[in-house]
Write an enzyme that holds these catalytic residues in place. Sequence first.
Site, PDB file in Angstrom:
ATOM      1  N   SER A 109       0.831  -1.211   0.000  1.00 49.55           N
ATOM      2  CA  SER A 109       0.000   0.000   0.000  1.00 49.55           C
ATOM      3  C   SER A 109       0.868   1.266   0.000  1.00 49.55           C
ATOM      4  O   SER A 109       1.948   1.278   0.581  1.00 49.55           O
ATOM      5  CB  SER A 109      -0.880  -0.015   1.258  1.00 49.55           C
ATOM      6  OG  SER A 109      -1.344   1.283   1.553  1.00 49.55           O
ATOM      7  N   ARG A 167     -15.775   5.731   9.277  1.00 46.73           N
ATOM      8  CA  ARG A 167     -15.807   4.494  10.067  1.00 46.73           C
ATOM      9  C   ARG A 167     -15.977   4.878  11.524  1.00 46.73           C
ATOM     10  O   ARG A 167     -15.063   5.420  12.153  1.00 46.73           O
ATOM     11  CB  ARG A 167     -14.519   3.703   9.849  1.00 46.73           C
ATOM     12  CG  ARG A 167     -14.362   3.328   8.385  1.00 46.73           C
ATOM     13  CD  ARG A 167     -12.996   2.850   8.006  1.00 46.73           C
ATOM     14  NE  ARG A 167     -12.772   3.091   6.578  1.00 46.73           N
ATOM     15  CZ  ARG A 167     -11.594   3.347   6.041  1.00 46.73           C
ATOM     16  NH1 ARG A 167     -10.502   3.385   6.795  1.00 46.73           N
ATOM     17  NH2 ARG A 167     -11.480   3.570   4.753  1.00 46.73           N
ATOM     18  N   LYS A 254      -8.346  -0.414  -9.218  1.00 50.86           N
ATOM     19  CA  LYS A 254      -9.011  -1.037  -8.065  1.00 50.86           C
ATOM     20  C   LYS A 254     -10.157  -0.166  -7.560  1.00 50.86           C
ATOM     21  O   LYS A 254     -10.007   1.062  -7.464  1.00 50.86           O
ATOM     22  CB  LYS A 254      -7.976  -1.223  -6.939  1.00 50.86           C
ATOM     23  CG  LYS A 254      -8.536  -1.740  -5.625  1.00 50.86           C
ATOM     24  CD  LYS A 254      -7.408  -2.093  -4.668  1.00 50.86           C
ATOM     25  CE  LYS A 254      -7.907  -2.751  -3.407  1.00 50.86           C
ATOM     26  NZ  LYS A 254      -8.394  -1.817  -2.405  1.00 50.86           N
ATOM     27  N   HIS A 278     -13.698  -1.856  -1.283  1.00 51.32           N
ATOM     28  CA  HIS A 278     -12.750  -1.523  -0.226  1.00 51.32           C
ATOM     29  C   HIS A 278     -13.081  -2.284   1.064  1.00 51.32           C
ATOM     30  O   HIS A 278     -12.897  -1.786   2.164  1.00 51.32           O
ATOM     31  CB  HIS A 278     -12.752  -0.009   0.032  1.00 51.32           C
ATOM     32  CG  HIS A 278     -11.382   0.580   0.274  1.00 51.32           C
ATOM     33  ND1 HIS A 278     -10.651   1.227  -0.700  1.00 51.32           N
ATOM     34  CD2 HIS A 278     -10.610   0.623   1.384  1.00 51.32           C
ATOM     35  CE1 HIS A 278      -9.503   1.644  -0.188  1.00 51.32           C
ATOM     36  NE2 HIS A 278      -9.447   1.283   1.075  1.00 51.32           N
ATOM     37  N   ARG A 281     -15.485  -0.519   3.545  1.00 52.38           N
ATOM     38  CA  ARG A 281     -14.942   0.566   4.382  1.00 52.38           C
ATOM     39  C   ARG A 281     -15.220   1.943   3.812  1.00 52.38           C
ATOM     40  O   ARG A 281     -14.948   2.952   4.444  1.00 52.38           O
ATOM     41  CB  ARG A 281     -13.426   0.405   4.500  1.00 52.38           C
ATOM     42  CG  ARG A 281     -13.019  -0.882   5.127  1.00 52.38           C
ATOM     43  CD  ARG A 281     -11.573  -1.214   4.846  1.00 52.38           C
ATOM     44  NE  ARG A 281     -10.613  -0.360   5.512  1.00 52.38           N
ATOM     45  CZ  ARG A 281     -10.286  -0.449   6.786  1.00 52.38           C
ATOM     46  NH1 ARG A 281     -10.871  -1.342   7.548  1.00 52.38           N
ATOM     47  NH2 ARG A 281      -9.385   0.354   7.308  1.00 52.38           N
ATOM     48  N   SER A 310     -13.037  -8.167  -1.204  1.00 54.26           N
ATOM     49  CA  SER A 310     -14.106  -7.724  -0.311  1.00 54.26           C
ATOM     50  C   SER A 310     -14.989  -8.905   0.102  1.00 54.26           C
ATOM     51  O   SER A 310     -15.906  -9.295  -0.625  1.00 54.26           O
ATOM     52  CB  SER A 310     -14.967  -6.609  -0.925  1.00 54.26           C
ATOM     53  OG  SER A 310     -14.140  -5.494  -1.267  1.00 54.26           O
ATOM     54  N   ARG A 313     -13.048 -14.974   2.590  1.00 55.18           N
ATOM     55  CA  ARG A 313     -12.539 -15.488   3.863  1.00 55.18           C
ATOM     56  C   ARG A 313     -12.163 -16.963   3.795  1.00 55.18           C
ATOM     57  O   ARG A 313     -11.774 -17.549   4.793  1.00 55.18           O
ATOM     58  CB  ARG A 313     -13.600 -15.346   4.977  1.00 55.18           C
ATOM     59  CG  ARG A 313     -13.993 -13.922   5.306  1.00 55.18           C
ATOM     60  CD  ARG A 313     -12.891 -13.202   6.102  1.00 55.18           C
ATOM     61  NE  ARG A 313     -13.332 -11.879   6.479  1.00 55.18           N
ATOM     62  CZ  ARG A 313     -13.296 -10.808   5.675  1.00 55.18           C
ATOM     63  NH1 ARG A 313     -12.815 -10.913   4.443  1.00 55.18           N
ATOM     64  NH2 ARG A 313     -13.741  -9.638   6.087  1.00 55.18           N
TER      65      ARG A 313
HETATM   66  C1  LIG Z   1      -7.101  -2.231   7.471  1.00 56.15           C
HETATM   67  C2  LIG Z   1      -7.282  -2.034   6.000  1.00 56.15           C
HETATM   68  C3  LIG Z   1      -6.487  -1.113   5.341  1.00 56.15           C
HETATM   69  C4  LIG Z   1      -6.620  -0.957   3.968  1.00 56.15           C
HETATM   70  N1  LIG Z   1      -5.774  -0.105   3.315  1.00 56.15           N
HETATM   71  C5  LIG Z   1      -5.854   0.003   1.965  1.00 56.15           C
HETATM   72  C6  LIG Z   1      -4.924   0.798   1.254  1.00 56.15           C
HETATM   73  O1  LIG Z   1      -4.012   1.382   1.826  1.00 56.15           O
HETATM   74  N2  LIG Z   1      -5.078   0.881  -0.081  1.00 56.15           N
HETATM   75  C7  LIG Z   1      -6.080   0.228  -0.759  1.00 56.15           C
HETATM   76  O2  LIG Z   1      -6.183   0.345  -1.975  1.00 56.15           O
HETATM   77  N3  LIG Z   1      -6.963  -0.544  -0.088  1.00 56.15           N
HETATM   78  C8  LIG Z   1      -6.855  -0.682   1.231  1.00 56.15           C
HETATM   79  N4  LIG Z   1      -7.732  -1.503   1.905  1.00 56.15           N
HETATM   80  C9  LIG Z   1      -8.744  -2.263   1.149  1.00 56.15           C
HETATM   81  C10 LIG Z   1      -8.179  -3.629   0.735  1.00 56.15           C
HETATM   82  O3  LIG Z   1      -7.219  -3.466  -0.280  1.00 56.15           O
HETATM   83  C11 LIG Z   1      -9.259  -4.552   0.200  1.00 56.15           C
HETATM   84  O4  LIG Z   1      -9.973  -3.898  -0.805  1.00 56.15           O
HETATM   85  C12 LIG Z   1     -10.217  -5.035   1.282  1.00 56.15           C
HETATM   86  O5  LIG Z   1      -9.547  -5.325   2.476  1.00 56.15           O
HETATM   87  C13 LIG Z   1     -10.918  -6.281   0.778  1.00 56.15           C
HETATM   88  O6  LIG Z   1     -11.857  -6.745   1.693  1.00 56.15           O
HETATM   89  P1  LIG Z   1     -11.587  -7.906   2.765  1.00 56.15           P
HETATM   90  O7  LIG Z   1     -10.823  -7.259   3.865  1.00 56.15           O
HETATM   91  O8  LIG Z   1     -12.943  -8.328   3.149  1.00 56.15           O
HETATM   92  O9  LIG Z   1     -10.762  -8.984   2.094  1.00 56.15           O
HETATM   93  C14 LIG Z   1      -7.595  -1.688   3.260  1.00 56.15           C
HETATM   94  C15 LIG Z   1      -8.390  -2.615   3.954  1.00 56.15           C
HETATM   95  C16 LIG Z   1      -8.233  -2.803   5.305  1.00 56.15           C
HETATM   96  C17 LIG Z   1      -9.073  -3.833   6.003  1.00 56.15           C
END
Ligand SMILES: Cc1cc2nc3c(=O)[nH]c(=O)nc-3n(C[C@H](O)[C@H](O)[C@H](O)COP(=O)(O)O)c2cc1C
Length: 389
Positions: A109, A167, A254, A278, A281, A310, A313
């Site tokens: 990231s 959030r 993305k 995301h 989120r 997303s 699991r």
């Molecule tokens: C704690 C956290 C931080 C994240 N930070 C980023 C990030 O810096 N850049 C980004 O493109 N997505 C970020 N994401 C989104 C993830 O890349 C991804 O889309 C998401 O976690 C997928 O869902 P899942 O957690 O259910 O697998 C973040 C997700 C989480 C949970």
Amino acid sequence: MSERTITNIEDLERAYARRVPRVFQEYVTSGAWTESTLKRNLSDFEDLQFRQRVGVDISNRSTEATILGEKATIPLALSPVGLLGMQHGDGEILAAQAAEEFGVPFTLSTMSICSLEDVARNTSKPFWFQLYVMRDLDFMRDLMQRARDAGVSTLVVTLDLQVQGQRNRDLKNGMSVPPALSAATILDMATRWRWGLNMLKTKRRSFGNLVGHVKGLDDMSLLVEWVNKNFDQALDWNKLSRIRDEWDGKLVLKGILDPADASRAVEVGADAIIVSNHGGRQMDGAPSTISMLPAITDSVQGAAEVLLDSGVRSGQDVLRARALGADAAMIGRAFTFGLGAKGKTGVTEALSLIKNELELTMAFTGSVKNQGIGPHVLLSYPPNTVPVN
Ligand SMILES: Cc1cc2nc3c(=O)[nH]c(=O)nc-3n(C[C@H](O)[C@H](O)[C@H](O)COP(=O)(O)O)c2cc1C
């Protein structure tokens, strides 16, 4: 078997919850507003049932896949997760190493603790780098050059966070880097001594890709303000087209959740898209990614690879995503639970659990090769269709 034997990602999440301070834990587990999208991401996967098939020679099963021209052990990659280095000391390096050894792509990231250079020095294969588009073009170009110098193969540009979702749990916990030190946070951290001892072993505790490289960000407490000012809210398809021109490697977009946007992504020359909300989120009230996948793969028509994250699991979820047309799935929280619970071993454990679940479910559905997986493995597929393998 002990009570703490880990047999699935939920067990890893429980081990994670015992180890990592609540402020960083809830940063990972929380979703936007009512968290309805976060929940739907999971329940829509569960609702997809498999067709049980028998009488197929499944003795030579293979989960091997090719993702953007790279061989992978399973059709899976690690999604970019910010602040991994706060879940476990040197978290990004450890996750990248685990992914490399397991044989799946790792995405670093922009908002990582370990820098591009840190990860490059500690791995031997090219990794993927996720870019947030900022208004400061000099900084963006500098970051892209650093990615090239670090041997990054694939640039993942995230489109769904030009403004930050709300959030509620993070707001209530005073989540920032470093976290706001309320009495509750201090008390909680004091009980997470294993996490604390581990963090003391590393010097990497700030945003490695940003601090020291951007003007006006010498003090970490200014970060949130800096991000709000600097993420480019004027980002449009023309700008993405220019990024395409400037990046010679693979380009992945993305945060695509709509078939119309998937077509635009193909038009600007993306090599792949990531169907993503995301992890629930950003926009609460958005549909789950798996429910949007069929319409999106229809609109892409094979002109770009389709990845999906997303809510993934388990290996069963990977199979469901493959069945509905994704070339590969991606995981964010699932590997982060492993990392926070046990460091590098925990990431490997998360990947092994998922691989095992995938292999078994392939067997039950009569799927021999990853390439042969299609909608016919799901119950909703017309029952008179003959499976490819
Ligand atoms: C704690 C956290 C931080 C994240 N930070 C980023 C990030 O810096 N850049 C980004 O493109 N997505 C970020 N994401 C989104 C993830 O890349 C991804 O889309 C998401 O976690 C997928 O869902 P899942 O957690 O259910 O697998 C973040 C997700 C989480 C949970």
